[in-house]
Scaffold this motif. Sequence first.
Motif, short mmCIF file in Angstrom:
data_model
loop_
_atom_site.label_atom_id
_atom_site.label_comp_id
_atom_site.label_asym_id
_atom_site.label_seq_id
_atom_site.Cartn_x
_atom_site.Cartn_y
_atom_site.Cartn_z
N LYS A 135 0.93 -1.18 0.08
CA LYS A 135 -0.05 0.06 0.09
C LYS A 135 1.02 1.24 0.03
O LYS A 135 2.11 1.17 0.68
N LEU A 136 0.41 2.23 -0.83
CA LEU A 136 1.15 3.27 -1.01
C LEU A 136 1.29 4.17 0.57
O LEU A 136 2.42 4.75 0.67
N THR A 137 0.55 4.08 1.33
CA THR A 137 0.91 4.49 2.76
C THR A 137 1.78 3.98 3.51
O THR A 137 2.41 4.55 4.31
N GLU A 138 2.59 2.66 3.13
CA GLU A 138 3.79 2.13 3.77
C GLU A 138 4.90 2.61 3.22
O GLU A 138 5.88 2.44 3.91
N TYR A 185 6.04 5.76 3.66
CA TYR A 185 6.48 6.60 4.69
C TYR A 185 7.28 5.70 5.78
O TYR A 185 8.37 6.14 6.23
N THR A 186 6.58 4.42 6.11
CA THR A 186 7.43 3.62 7.04
C THR A 186 8.70 3.20 6.35
O THR A 186 9.73 2.93 7.18
#
Length: 125
Positions: free
Chosen positions: A9-12, A14-15
Amino acid sequence: MSSIILKPKLTELYTLNEFILNELQEENLHVNLIVEEVFVNIIKYSKADFIKVNVEYENETLIMKFIDNGIEFNPLLKEKHDLPKDIDEAQIGGLGIFLTKQISDELYYNYIDGENHLKIIKKVE
């Protein structure tokens, strides 16, 4: 070596960037670009269930290994992308693999037991 397993997922992203920054101790534009291009391509095209990233940093050399269980794809076999003659001819997309090849020092690919393994070596000074 440090490892992290992420959802595709694109939100990962940042992590993942924080994880790699923790190893490097300082930002590096080329590393950020490589990570973003590879990670986003895996998300967009592989249909993977997970993305594992191994990172090792020693003697100013960063070794990153991206592993996913998606569709087999060897980015090293991707033909050279034709660069546009000017900005009016430029199209969105298609340059990620080209840029990764250009700014990495070494790239290796293997397909092992149903998983893509992309190893990227980058000198970081």
